[in-house]
Scaffold this active site. Structure first.
Site, PDB file in Angstrom:
ATOM      1  N   LYS A 176      29.883  39.137  43.511  1.00 28.32           N
ATOM      2  CA  LYS A 176      30.901  38.838  44.605  1.00 28.32           C
ATOM      3  C   LYS A 176      31.937  40.115  44.616  1.00 28.32           C
ATOM      4  O   LYS A 176      32.756  40.002  43.738  1.00 28.32           O
ATOM      5  CB  LYS A 176      31.595  37.421  44.372  1.00 28.32           C
ATOM      6  N   GLU A 179      36.035  40.640  49.318  1.00 26.33           N
ATOM      7  CA  GLU A 179      35.765  40.267  50.664  1.00 26.33           C
ATOM      8  C   GLU A 179      36.322  41.487  51.627  1.00 26.33           C
ATOM      9  O   GLU A 179      35.885  41.524  52.847  1.00 26.33           O
ATOM     10  CB  GLU A 179      36.295  39.120  51.045  1.00 26.33           C
ATOM     11  N   GLU A 251      39.234  41.403  32.715  1.00 29.97           N
ATOM     12  CA  GLU A 251      40.290  42.255  32.890  1.00 29.97           C
ATOM     13  C   GLU A 251      41.273  42.314  34.052  1.00 29.97           C
ATOM     14  O   GLU A 251      41.056  42.126  35.269  1.00 29.97           O
ATOM     15  CB  GLU A 251      39.348  43.835  33.061  1.00 29.97           C
ATOM     16  N   CYS A 285      44.568  49.627  38.055  1.00 29.41           N
ATOM     17  CA  CYS A 285      45.126  48.639  37.048  1.00 29.41           C
ATOM     18  C   CYS A 285      45.977  49.440  35.906  1.00 29.41           C
ATOM     19  O   CYS A 285      46.491  49.019  35.206  1.00 29.41           O
ATOM     20  CB  CYS A 285      43.915  47.762  36.564  1.00 29.41           C
ATOM     21  N   GLU A 386      53.219  43.837  38.088  1.00 29.29           N
ATOM     22  CA  GLU A 386      52.302  44.652  38.575  1.00 29.29           C
ATOM     23  C   GLU A 386      52.484  44.691  39.994  1.00 29.29           C
ATOM     24  O   GLU A 386      51.722  43.838  40.697  1.00 29.29           O
ATOM     25  CB  GLU A 386      51.074  44.388  38.246  1.00 29.29           C
TER      26      GLU A 386
END
Length: 490
Positions: A176, A179, A251, A285, A386
Site C-alpha cells: 500500500k 495514497e 521505521e 526522515c 519532526e
C-alpha cells in the site's frame, strides 16, 4: 497530463470494488496528473487472499533462490531502462527536482541489484549437536504474507527497500503506497510483472491508511507488516498487529542531530548542514534538522548558512536551476507553518525564512522558504518534534560531553552526524550517540549494503543490508537423529 491507472491484485489490473477514485496532484501547481482507484477493505481482503493462496498453495516460496534472484535482477534492469520515465513520475508526484529523482532511480536499481546478488548466498548453517550420530542445522524460510506500507516522501525508494528483500526470499506481499504519491509504485509493479513475478506473489492496493493499512495490520492472514511513516500511525499498527502476533518492521522517523565542533572543516560542515536538511524541502526522515554547534563558531556558522540560504533557487522540479521544490500538500504546508509559528512563540530567533515565498509564479504550489532558527533549547517543540519541512534549529554546546547529551535528548534515535577533524573524538561521539546510523564528516549517505533503522521511538527492526533480508525470513532449527533408540523412560 492526466492518466487513469489501476491497482494490481492476483495478476490483474483492476479498479476499486467500490468504483471510487482519487485525483493525484502535482504539488508545484496543483494540476491533476492522474486518476487512481481508491481501494478499501474489500480490495485489501482480495489482495490478502491472493497472497495467502499463492504462498500456501503455490510454488513461489519453494522456487530456487537463484531463480528469485534472477527476477530481482531483471527488475533492476527494467528500472534502469525506464529511468527517465520513473524520474518524471516521481517528480510529478512529489514535487522534488527531477535531478534528485534520477538519483533516486539509480539508488533504487542498486537496491534490487544488491538483493539479487545476496538472494542465494545463505543456505543456512550446520551447528554442533550435543547428541552423537545426529545432525543439527538452521535454515531460513520465507515468513509468509507481508503487508508493506510506504510513505509519500520517497515513494519508490522506500518501496524498493521492502519489495526487493521480500521477493528475493520467496514471500508474497501486498503493498500500500501513500495514497497521494502512488505513481512510481504502480509503474514498478508493471515492471515486476514484466520481470516474471508470478500472479498473486505481489499485489498492489491503492487507498487510505485508515482503510487499507488498517485491514493489513489487523488481518489474521498477514504474517508481517513493514511500515515507514509517522510515530502515531506506527503505534496504531503495533496494536493492530497483536491480533496474530505479526512480525513488525517499523521505521518511524527521527529528529536527527548534526554535531559540529570548532575544529571541523568549516566549509565542509556548512555544505553538509545544507545537504542534510534541504533536499526534498526537508521532507526526509533522516534530515539533520537539529544543528548542535560548538559555541565558539556559532555566529560564523549561522552567518554562512543564512548567506547560502538566501541564494536558494526554489521552483519547478523540472527546471534545471531549481534546488528545492514544494512541500507535498496544502495540509502539510499548514503543519510546517504551525511549527514555525510555535517556534517564534517559544522564543527561538528566526534568522532567515519563516514564510511562503512572495514570487507570483509560486503561488499555486505548496512552497515554503528554507528557514533557520537560532537560540533554540531542547524543551522547544521545533527541537523535539519532526516538522518534516525545510527548517533548521541551532543549539550550542561547550564540551564534548554536553554535545552528546544534547544529541541524545530526543525520543527518536534514527540518525545523527559528527563533524570534526579529530578522529578519536569523532569515534567517542559516535559510540555515545544512541542512533541507528552515525555519520562522521558526512550526512544523509546510505547504501544498500548497510542496515537502516533506529533506536528508541524511531522504530523496530532494520531495512537494507543482510539485516533487511533477515526481516523477511524465519529461522528454523532442524534436528535429525541418525541412530535413534528408545528412551524406555515410561
Amino acid at each position: 497530463m492526466n492518466i487513469t491507472l489501476k491497482q494490481y491484485i492476483n495478476g490483474n489490473w483492476v479498479d476499486a470494488k467500490s468504483g471510487e477514485t482519487r485525483d493525484i496532484i502535482n504539488p508545484y501547481n496543483q494540476e491533476v496528473v492522474a486518476n487512481v482507484p481508491e481501494g478499501n477493505a474489500e480490495d485489501t481482503k482480495a489482495a490478502i487472499q491472493a497472497a495467502r493462496d499463492t504462498f500456501d498453495q503455490g510454488d513461489w516460496p519453494s522456487t530456487p533462490a537463484t531463480e528469485r534472484g534472477a527476477i530481482v535482477r531483471r527488475i533492476a534492469e527494467l528500472i534502469e531502462r525506464d529511468r527517465e520515465e520513473l524520474a518524471r513520475l516521481e517528480s510529478l508526484d512529489t514535487g522534488k527536482t527531477v535531478e534528485e529523482s534520477r538519483g533516486d532511480m539509480d539508488d533504487i536499481a542498486g537496491v534490487f541489484r544488491y538483493y539479487a546478488e545476496v538472494a542465494d548466498k545463505d543456505g543456512g548453517e550446520l551447528i554442533a549437536s550435543p547428541i552423537p550420530n545426529s545432525t543439527s542445522k538452521v535454515v531460513y524460510e520465507p515468513i509468509g504474507v507481508c503487508g508493506q506500507i510506504t510513505p509519500w516522501n520517497y515513494p519508490l525508494l522506500q518501496a524498493s527497500w521492502k519489495l526487493a528483500p521480500a521477493i528475493a526470499t520467496g514471500n508474497t506481499l501486498i503493498m500500500k503506497p501513500s495514497e497521494i504519491t502512488p505513481l512510481t509504485t504502480i509503474k514498478v509493479f508493471e515492471l515486476m510483472e514484466e520481470a516474471g513475478v508470478p500472479a498473486g506473489a505481489a499485489n498492489l492496493v491503492l487507498g487510505a491508511g485508515a482503510t487499507v493499512g488498517a485491514e493489513l495490520s489487523s488481518s489474521m492472514d498477514v504474517d508481517l507488516i513493514s511500515f515507514t511513516g509517522g510515530l502515531a500511525t506506527g503505534k496504531k499498527i503495533m496494536q493492530a498487529a497483536s491480533s496474530n502476533m505479526k512480525k513488525l518492521a517499523l521505521e518511524l522517523g527521527g529528529k536527527n542531530p548534526n554535531v559540529i565542533f570548532a575544529d571541523a572543516d568549516f566549509e565542509l560542515a556548512v555544505d553538509q548542514a545544507m545537504n542534510g536538511v534541504f533536499f526534498h524541502a526537508g521532507q526526509i526522515c533522516s534530515a539533520g534538522t537539529r544543528l548542535i554547534v560548538e559555541e565558539s563558531i556559532h555566529d560564523k556558522l549561522v552567518d554562512a548558512l543564512v548567506e547560502r540560504v538566501k541564494k536558494f533557487n526554489i521552483g519547478n522540479g523540472f527546471d534545471d536551476s531549481t534546488q528545492m521544490g514544494p512541500l507535498i500538500s496544502a495540509e502539510h504546508l499548514a503543519k510546517v507553518e504551525k511549527y514555525v509559528e510555535t517556534g517564534v512563540k517559544e522564543g527561538a530567533t528566526l534568522a532567515v525564512g519563516g514564510s511562503r515565498p512572495d514570487d507570483p509564479e509560486l503561488q499555486d504550489g505548496f512552497f515554503y522558504l528554507p528557514t533557520i532558527f537560532t537560540n533554540c533549547t531542547t524543551d522547544m517543540h521545533i527541537v523535539q518534534e519532526e516538522a518534516f519541512g525545510p527548517i533548521i534549529t541551532v543549539e550550542t554546546f561547550k564540551t564534548e560531553e554536553e554535545a552528546v547529551t544534547l544529541a541524545n535528548d530526543s525520543i527518536y534515535g534514527l540518525a545523527g552526524g559528527v563533524f570534526t577533524t579529530d578522529a578519536v573524538k569523532a569515534e567517542r561521539c559516535a559510540a555515545g550517540m544512541r542512533m541507528g546510523t552515525v555519520w562522521i564528516n558526512e550526512f544523509n549517505l546510505y547504501f544498500p549494503h548497510a542496515p537502516w533503522g533506529g533506536y528508541k521511538q524511531s522504530g523496530i527492526g532494520r531495512e537494507l543490508g543482510r539485516l533487511g533480508l533477515e526481516e523477511y525470513t524465519e529461522a528454523k532449527h532442524v534436528f535429525q537423529n541418525l541412530k535413534p533408540e528408545p528412551l524406555n523412560w515410561f
